[in-house]
Design an enzyme around this catalytic site. Structure first.
Site, short mmCIF file in Angstrom:
data_model
loop_
_atom_site.label_atom_id
_atom_site.label_comp_id
_atom_site.label_asym_id
_atom_site.label_seq_id
_atom_site.Cartn_x
_atom_site.Cartn_y
_atom_site.Cartn_z
N CYS A 49 0.83 -1.21 0.00
CA CYS A 49 0.00 0.00 0.00
C CYS A 49 0.86 1.26 0.00
O CYS A 49 1.30 1.71 1.07
CB CYS A 49 -0.94 -0.02 1.21
SG CYS A 49 -1.99 1.45 1.31
N CYS A 83 -0.46 4.17 1.93
CA CYS A 83 -0.36 4.05 3.39
C CYS A 83 1.08 4.31 3.85
O CYS A 83 1.31 4.92 4.88
CB CYS A 83 -0.73 2.65 3.87
SG CYS A 83 -2.19 1.95 3.13
N ASP A 84 2.05 3.77 3.10
CA ASP A 84 3.43 3.70 3.62
C ASP A 84 4.44 4.57 2.87
O ASP A 84 5.59 4.68 3.31
CB ASP A 84 3.92 2.24 3.57
CG ASP A 84 3.03 1.33 4.41
OD1 ASP A 84 2.48 1.81 5.42
OD2 ASP A 84 2.87 0.15 4.06
#
Ligand code: NAP
Length: 310
Positions: free
Chosen positions: A134, A137-138
């Site tokens: 992701c 997300c990261d």
């Protein structure tokens, strides 16, 4: 025996839209929220292409609102997982992890799809330690670092562009010599100075003890092996539909998608499928929501035609 009129499996855009429509048709739907409540949008950040939000909306917020809307109109949501089904019985039987067997006259399958992985040892071992599925997300963890993105579809393009906002260098690694991504996304990638494209390249190993330090890559045209130092790697090679519990119960295509006709009808009358679980092509939150709506209306017609409701 308590027989549910309309049982919905999955709580992404398809399942929750179906739930909202079924509630408003007085079908008293019950929804099993499944393994990943809220579905794939819960691991994205800003969603800019779902109509109705002029400045976009965060994925988790959108899914929370859909869930609350479904509850507000009368859906009973059970946070549990379907473990097996028996569609040869009438009513249909769905076994769950914690709530025993549920019986239903109609079923809407909206179990979605999950991210695919390369299947390398280092992938599992270093998950969350530099390996990610992701980017949104990261990505921000890799400020001024070197990262790799694997894949040749729109997700890989999107992820490369996103992480290039933080990273100093992005290797985009694809196993063939052409992308399958849309032309506009490819052009954005090719015009980004931070992104270096490695075609005909396969990641063979992800190395590192406590965190990712490098990857081994094979050039499948020249046979050349090389090791590249990286700090992180994002796997963006598509998704697999979540259909394992339906195998042998429903017609499923070679790629694992539930086969449907007339939009959402499976080969078993009364069992409908909506969203990514039956859609190898469009895979959008809005198209999934649309199919959830259709599956609910199809369920209503089935219940009426078979005298389950007046
Ligand atoms: P995808 O289109 O299925 O692409 C997956 C990519 O991963 C392909 O290039 C494939 O290679 C590669 N791949 C698959 N298995 C692999 C493996 N084991 N090892 C190495 N590479 C592998 O998936 P996606 O990019 O997630 O996109 C899915 C759908 O969502 C598409 O319809 C896409 O247009 C849409 N989408 C749209 C947007 C947007 O419009 N902003 C963003 C994301 C996704 P091959 O090409 O060789 O098969």
């Amino acid at each position: 025996m308590n027989v549910i009129k309309n049982l919905i499996l999955g709580s992404g855009p398809a399942g929750l839209t179906a739930a909202i429509y079924s509630s408003r048709s007085n079908l008293e739907p019950v929804l099993l929220s499944g393994k990943e409540p809220g579905g794939q949008l819960t691991i994205t950040s800003l969603v800019e292409n779902f109509p109705g939000f002029e400045n976009g909306i965060l994925g988790p917020k959108l899914m929370n609102s859909m869930r609350q809307q479904a509850i507000n109109v009368g859906t009973k949501i059970i946070d549990d997982i379907a473990t097996s089904v028996d569609f040869s019985k009438k009513p249909f039987v769905v076994s769950t992890e914690r709530n025993g067997d549920l019986y239903a006259n109609t079923i809407i399958i909206s179990t979605g799809a999950s991210a695919k992985w390369l299947g390398l040892d280092g992938e599992k071992r270093l998950m969350g330690k530099g390996v990610s599925g992701c980017a949104t997300c990261d990505g921000a963890f890799f400020k001024e670092k070197t990262v790799a993105v694997v894949g040749g579809g729109d997700s890989a393009m999107e992820d490369s562009l996103f992480v290039s906002k933080f990273a100093s260098k992005v290797y985009l690694i694809h196993r063939r010599d052409e992308f399958r991504a849309s032309r506009v996304m490819q052009d954005r990638v090719r015009n980004n100075q931070k992104i270096e494209i490695l075609f005909n390249s396969e990641v063979k190993d992800i190395k590192g003890e406590d965190k990712v330090v490098s990857i081994d890559i094979l050039n499948n045209k020249t046979g050349e092996n090389k090791n590249i130092a990286i700090d992180g790697i994002f796997i963006a090679i598509g998704h697999l539909p979540n259909t394992s519990i339906f195998k042998g119960q429903l017609d499923i295509d070679d790629n694992g998608y539930i086969k449907v006709h007339d939009f959402t009808k499976t080969n078993i009358p009364g069992v409908f499928a909506a969203g990514d679980v039956s859609d190898p092509k469009y895979k959008q939150a809005i198209s999934s929501a649309g199919m959830g709506c259709i599956a609910s209306i199809d369920s209503l017609h089935f219940l009426e035609d078979n005298n389950f409701i007046q």
